[in-house]
Design a protein around this motif. Structure first.
Motif, PDB file in Angstrom:
ATOM      1  N   LEU A 192       5.669  -2.293  10.501  1.00  0.00           N
ATOM      2  CA  LEU A 192       4.401  -2.502  11.363  1.00  0.00           C
ATOM      3  C   LEU A 192       4.565  -1.446  12.548  1.00  0.00           C
ATOM      4  CD1 LEU A 192       4.411  -6.267  11.934  1.00  0.00           C
ATOM      5  CD2 LEU A 192       2.813  -4.974  10.387  1.00  0.00           C
ATOM      6  N   MET A 193       5.752  -1.387  13.214  1.00  0.00           N
ATOM      7  CA  MET A 193       6.109  -0.548  14.412  1.00  0.00           C
ATOM      8  C   MET A 193       5.874   0.966  14.033  1.00  0.00           C
ATOM      9  SD  MET A 193       9.327  -2.379  16.226  1.00  0.00           S
ATOM     10  CE  MET A 193       8.688  -3.982  17.290  1.00  0.00           C
ATOM     11  N   ASN A 194       6.261   1.386  12.731  1.00  0.00           N
ATOM     12  CA  ASN A 194       5.843   2.570  12.284  1.00  0.00           C
ATOM     13  C   ASN A 194       4.584   2.890  11.685  1.00  0.00           C
ATOM     14  OD1 ASN A 194       8.504   3.404  13.177  1.00  0.00           O
ATOM     15  ND2 ASN A 194       9.160   2.724  11.060  1.00  0.00           N
ATOM     16  N   LYS A 195       3.623   1.755  11.980  1.00  0.00           N
ATOM     17  CA  LYS A 195       2.281   1.934  11.472  1.00  0.00           C
ATOM     18  C   LYS A 195       2.256   2.374   9.885  1.00  0.00           C
ATOM     19  CE  LYS A 195       0.972   1.742  15.751  1.00  0.00           C
ATOM     20  NZ  LYS A 195       0.367   0.597  16.454  1.00  0.00           N
ATOM     21  N   LYS A 196       3.045   1.708   9.232  1.00  0.00           N
ATOM     22  CA  LYS A 196       2.949   1.783   7.728  1.00  0.00           C
ATOM     23  C   LYS A 196       1.848   1.176   7.112  1.00  0.00           C
ATOM     24  CE  LYS A 196       7.027   4.111   7.049  1.00  0.00           C
ATOM     25  NZ  LYS A 196       7.006   5.546   6.537  1.00  0.00           N
ATOM     26  N   ARG A 197       1.102   1.814   6.296  1.00  0.00           N
ATOM     27  CA  ARG A 197      -0.086   1.177   5.670  1.00  0.00           C
ATOM     28  C   ARG A 197       0.640   0.185   4.445  1.00  0.00           C
ATOM     29  NH1 ARG A 197      -4.089   5.722   3.903  1.00  0.00           N
ATOM     30  NH2 ARG A 197      -5.741   4.098   4.443  1.00  0.00           N
ATOM     31  N   ILE A 198       0.126  -1.001   4.526  1.00  0.00           N
ATOM     32  CA  ILE A 198       0.999  -2.070   3.866  1.00  0.00           C
ATOM     33  C   ILE A 198      -0.084  -2.951   3.007  1.00  0.00           C
ATOM     34  CG2 ILE A 198       2.072  -4.344   3.734  1.00  0.00           C
ATOM     35  CD1 ILE A 198       3.261  -3.410   6.618  1.00  0.00           C
ATOM     36  N   MET A 199       0.280  -3.119   1.718  1.00  0.00           N
ATOM     37  CA  MET A 199      -0.494  -3.989   0.667  1.00  0.00           C
ATOM     38  C   MET A 199       0.402  -5.165   0.364  1.00  0.00           C
ATOM     39  SD  MET A 199      -2.335  -3.012  -2.904  1.00  0.00           S
ATOM     40  CE  MET A 199      -3.854  -2.490  -2.073  1.00  0.00           C
ATOM     41  N   LEU A 200      -0.246  -6.205   0.929  1.00  0.00           N
ATOM     42  CA  LEU A 200       0.614  -7.379   0.561  1.00  0.00           C
ATOM     43  C   LEU A 200       0.177  -8.152  -0.878  1.00  0.00           C
ATOM     44  CD1 LEU A 200       0.684  -9.192   3.916  1.00  0.00           C
ATOM     45  CD2 LEU A 200       2.465  -8.077   2.863  1.00  0.00           C
ATOM     46  N   VAL A 201       0.918  -8.247  -1.866  1.00  0.00           N
ATOM     47  CA  VAL A 201       0.441  -8.994  -2.969  1.00  0.00           C
ATOM     48  C   VAL A 201       0.844 -10.401  -3.036  1.00  0.00           C
ATOM     49  CG1 VAL A 201       0.924  -8.920  -5.555  1.00  0.00           C
ATOM     50  CG2 VAL A 201       1.206  -6.862  -4.219  1.00  0.00           C
ATOM     51  N   CYS A 202      -0.362 -11.184  -3.158  1.00  0.00           N
ATOM     52  CA  CYS A 202      -0.152 -12.569  -3.035  1.00  0.00           C
ATOM     53  C   CYS A 202      -0.291 -13.223  -1.614  1.00  0.00           C
ATOM     54  CB  CYS A 202       1.270 -13.411  -3.431  1.00  0.00           C
ATOM     55  SG  CYS A 202       1.219 -14.903  -4.017  1.00  0.00           S
ATOM     56  N   ALA A 203      -1.762 -14.110  -1.550  1.00  0.00           N
ATOM     57  CA  ALA A 203      -2.074 -14.528  -0.412  1.00  0.00           C
ATOM     58  C   ALA A 203      -1.648 -16.105  -0.445  1.00  0.00           C
ATOM     59  CB  ALA A 203      -3.675 -14.390  -0.339  1.00  0.00           C
ATOM     60  N   GLY A 204      -0.446 -16.051  -0.083  1.00  0.00           N
ATOM     61  CA  GLY A 204       0.267 -17.368  -0.106  1.00  0.00           C
ATOM     62  C   GLY A 204       1.018 -17.435   1.308  1.00  0.00           C
ATOM     63  N   ASP A 205       1.919 -18.395   0.988  1.00  0.00           N
ATOM     64  CA  ASP A 205       2.681 -19.044   2.303  1.00  0.00           C
ATOM     65  C   ASP A 205       3.452 -17.877   2.759  1.00  0.00           C
ATOM     66  OD1 ASP A 205       3.690 -20.865   4.195  1.00  0.00           O
ATOM     67  OD2 ASP A 205       5.562 -20.501   3.195  1.00  0.00           O
ATOM     68  N   TYR A 206       3.929 -16.992   2.058  1.00  0.00           N
ATOM     69  CA  TYR A 206       4.913 -15.754   2.522  1.00  0.00           C
ATOM     70  C   TYR A 206       4.014 -14.844   3.217  1.00  0.00           C
ATOM     71  CZ  TYR A 206       9.513 -17.256   1.041  1.00  0.00           C
ATOM     72  OH  TYR A 206      10.930 -17.789   0.786  1.00  0.00           O
ATOM     73  N   ALA A 207       2.866 -14.262   2.503  1.00  0.00           N
ATOM     74  CA  ALA A 207       1.756 -13.480   3.103  1.00  0.00           C
ATOM     75  C   ALA A 207       1.567 -14.097   4.537  1.00  0.00           C
ATOM     76  CB  ALA A 207       0.858 -12.990   2.287  1.00  0.00           C
ATOM     77  N   ASP A 208       1.266 -15.283   4.553  1.00  0.00           N
ATOM     78  CA  ASP A 208       0.835 -16.053   5.642  1.00  0.00           C
ATOM     79  C   ASP A 208       1.853 -15.790   7.083  1.00  0.00           C
ATOM     80  OD1 ASP A 208      -0.609 -17.722   7.365  1.00  0.00           O
ATOM     81  OD2 ASP A 208       0.474 -19.342   6.889  1.00  0.00           O
ATOM     82  N   ARG A 209       3.133 -16.129   6.416  1.00  0.00           N
ATOM     83  CA  ARG A 209       4.165 -15.956   7.444  1.00  0.00           C
ATOM     84  C   ARG A 209       4.116 -14.413   8.264  1.00  0.00           C
ATOM     85  NH1 ARG A 209       9.409 -19.330   5.092  1.00  0.00           N
ATOM     86  NH2 ARG A 209       8.184 -20.753   4.080  1.00  0.00           N
ATOM     87  N   LEU A 210       4.163 -13.516   7.414  1.00  0.00           N
ATOM     88  CA  LEU A 210       4.181 -12.058   7.589  1.00  0.00           C
ATOM     89  C   LEU A 210       2.968 -11.844   8.698  1.00  0.00           C
ATOM     90  CD1 LEU A 210       5.227 -10.380   4.297  1.00  0.00           C
ATOM     91  CD2 LEU A 210       6.761 -10.741   6.241  1.00  0.00           C
ATOM     92  N   LEU A 211       1.738 -12.248   8.088  1.00  0.00           N
ATOM     93  CA  LEU A 211       0.610 -11.937   9.063  1.00  0.00           C
ATOM     94  C   LEU A 211       0.680 -12.751  10.209  1.00  0.00           C
ATOM     95  CD1 LEU A 211      -1.965 -11.513   6.038  1.00  0.00           C
ATOM     96  CD2 LEU A 211      -1.091  -9.605   7.277  1.00  0.00           C
ATOM     97  N   PHE A 212       1.146 -13.604  10.192  1.00  0.00           N
ATOM     98  CA  PHE A 212       1.269 -14.516  11.441  1.00  0.00           C
ATOM     99  C   PHE A 212       2.420 -13.681  12.464  1.00  0.00           C
ATOM    100  CE2 PHE A 212       3.367 -17.946  14.272  1.00  0.00           C
ATOM    101  CZ  PHE A 212       2.227 -18.769  14.404  1.00  0.00           C
ATOM    102  N   LEU A 213       3.388 -13.164  11.959  1.00  0.00           N
ATOM    103  CA  LEU A 213       3.963 -12.393  12.712  1.00  0.00           C
ATOM    104  C   LEU A 213       3.377 -10.998  13.209  1.00  0.00           C
ATOM    105  CD1 LEU A 213       6.890 -11.475  13.746  1.00  0.00           C
ATOM    106  CD2 LEU A 213       7.570 -10.496  11.544  1.00  0.00           C
ATOM    107  N   GLN A 214       2.629 -10.555  12.394  1.00  0.00           N
ATOM    108  CA  GLN A 214       2.023  -9.235  12.696  1.00  0.00           C
ATOM    109  C   GLN A 214       1.059  -9.608  13.836  1.00  0.00           C
ATOM    110  OE1 GLN A 214      -1.532  -8.388  11.309  1.00  0.00           O
ATOM    111  NE2 GLN A 214      -1.727  -6.704  12.474  1.00  0.00           N
ATOM    112  N   GLU A 215       0.179 -10.806  13.635  1.00  0.00           N
ATOM    113  CA  GLU A 215      -0.684 -11.153  14.785  1.00  0.00           C
ATOM    114  C   GLU A 215       0.261 -11.202  16.216  1.00  0.00           C
ATOM    115  OE1 GLU A 215      -3.563 -13.962  14.026  1.00  0.00           O
ATOM    116  OE2 GLU A 215      -3.811 -13.330  11.915  1.00  0.00           O
ATOM    117  N   TYR A 216       1.323 -11.881  16.042  1.00  0.00           N
ATOM    118  CA  TYR A 216       2.024 -12.382  17.292  1.00  0.00           C
ATOM    119  C   TYR A 216       2.558 -10.917  17.744  1.00  0.00           C
ATOM    120  CZ  TYR A 216       6.100 -13.660  20.081  1.00  0.00           C
ATOM    121  OH  TYR A 216       6.833 -13.834  21.436  1.00  0.00           O
TER     122      TYR A 216
END
Length: 449
Positions: free
Chosen positions: A340-364
């Motif tokens: 995130l800090m290095n502005k990497k372009r990211i593709m998350l596979v699977c819109a489930g709980d783990y992706a939710d945790r990662l995106l929660f962190l990204q928003e924070y």
């Protein structure tokens, strides 16, 4: 007479009360009686509640002379006039449609209680960060249908503690004399209430909805208090005494479930305490846990559930405790933060709980990053997930050369990887996060970096 009486116990929650009470008064279901039971707030909480009450006649303010969550709840229920009882803790908030949906379900099905799930949230710099995924351990086959608990007794205790994400028949609570344990402060009194409700109910519905938002960043929350060492023991004693006094008979399956629940909740309590407090707690439950290990019938019936035995041995000091999350989980979290800090372009596979945790962190983290989300479940395609449109797995072909592809899934990572390789006609570099901490722990890791 109002249809739903909403009990709202408060004590020094000024930073949160306006958002919380505002979400209740703005419910689309208007036939509410809102009972605010304040236990002597000194931070301006009561003044805010009184201001709301001046503008909305549905709000009744009760002053509790005892600082006890259980006493406040019992006081509110005693004053309540509604057909149903709802509970909102005053550092949380609820979706505008929650009580309308719960009311429709309980009236149409005539059950003792209806419970939904919930979602976690926290606030930072004026932003509200909400998880997309609901928190529940209830299996799909129990959701959304009327359950006759005498026929399916294993469903009595499927969802403990989250008492605020549902509504209860007031007649059921009164006729069964179900009351909260009136121990001091906020001390896990929801545990005994949950057990009594589950054990004394005849019918219920676990609704497939998550419209209650549970705050995880209140530093004064009881779950963060190291002084509440033995409160959870008191809750189980209270529930067991209440059931024994009523001569409640239940089969061995429910008895085993109660014992397993006790071990799991004791272990949760043990793990959240500091070393010295955990040691004190361990000594106080030692005799009971040793009896459990020597209970041959119980041990035979839980054959294969080694986590129960492990938990008991950890609490007795016979086995080393494990971290709330593994080193690999922390490594994955740090790796994601760096991307995130290095502005990497990211593709998350699977819109489930783990992706939710990662995106929660990204928003924070408030890091602006180019993120795409794909999922192999066609029912999710086109839906919004943390502000991103969920796309089909086939879209990987368009993005994979420019993005870091991250499989965020605990159980199906290999299957998803093989699917990706099939789509791009060859093997490609994919990052797999099949182990991640809970949201609170991820935030702690981020703040430490």
């Amino acid at each position: 007479m109002s249809e739903i009486s909403v009990i709202m116990p408060s004590l020094n929650v000024r930073p949160y009360i306006e958002k919380c009470l505002g979400s209740v008064v703005s419910q689309s279901f208007k036939d509410l009686e809102i009972i605010c039971v304040d236990a002597g707030s000194t931070d301006g909480t009561l003044e805010i509640i009184n201001e709301f009450a001046r503008k909305d006649s549905r709000i009744k303010v009760i002053n509790s002379d005892i600082k006890s969550y259980g006493y406040q709840m019992n006081l509110g229920i005693r004053y309540a006039k509604g057909e149903y009882i709802g509970i909102v803790e005053t550092d949380d908030f609820i979706d505008r449609e929650m009580y309308q949906m719960l009311y429709n379900i309980i009236v149409q099905n005539d059950v003792d209680f209806v419970k939904g799930s919930y979602r976690e949230f926290m606030e930072q710099n004026g932003r509200t960060i909400v998880s997309e995924c609901k928190r529940t351990k209830i299996k799909q086959n129990y959701l959304g249908r009327k359950i006759y608990l005498e026929k399916e007794p294993e469903a009595r205790l499927l969802d403990l503690n989250h008492i605020w994400s549902g509504i209860y028949s007031r007649a059921f609570l009164i006729s069964n004399n179900i009351k909260f344990n009136e121990t001091p402060g906020a001390s896990f009194q929801d545990t005994s209430f949950s057990i009594l409700v589950g054990m004394l109910s005849k019918t219920c519905i676990y609704a497939d909805m998550a419209d209650y938002f549970y705050r995880i960043d209140n530093p004064d929350s009881s779950v963060k208090s190291d002084s509440k060492i033995n409160c959870i023991i008191d809750e189980f004693k209270y529930a067991e005494n209440e059931l024994n006094n009523r001569n409640i008979a239940y089969d061995y399956k429910v008895e085993n479930m109660l014992k397993q629940i006790k071990v799991n909740i004791y272990k949760w309590n043990y793990s959240r305490l500091t070393e010295s407090s955990a040691k004190e707690f361990s000594e106080n439950i030692r005799e009971e846990m040793i009896r459990l290990l020597n209970d041959r019938d119980f041990m035979t019936r839980i054959d294969g559930k080694s986590n129960i035995i492990d938990s008991v041995e950890i609490m007795l000091g016979e086995k080393e405790d494990v971290l709330a999350y593994s080193e690999n989980a922390e490594k994955n979290t740090v790796d994601f933060i760096k991307r995130l800090m290095n502005k990497k372009r990211i593709m998350l596979v699977c819109a489930g709980d783990y992706a939710d945790r990662l995106l929660f962190l990204q928003e924070y983290s408030n890091q602006d990053c180019d993120i795409e989300i794909v999922d192999n479940n066609s029912t999710k395609h086109g839906l919004m997930f943390h502000g991103h449109i969920v796309k089909s797995m086939s879209d990987i072909k368009e993005f994979y050369s420019d993005y870091s592809i991250i499989i965020a899934n605990k159980y199906s990572a290999d299957e998803l990887y093989n699917q990706i390789c099939g789509l791009v006609n060859g093997k490609i570099d994919v990052i797999v996060y099949d182990d991640l901490p809970q949201r609170e722990d991820m935030i702690r890791i981020f703040n430490r970096i």
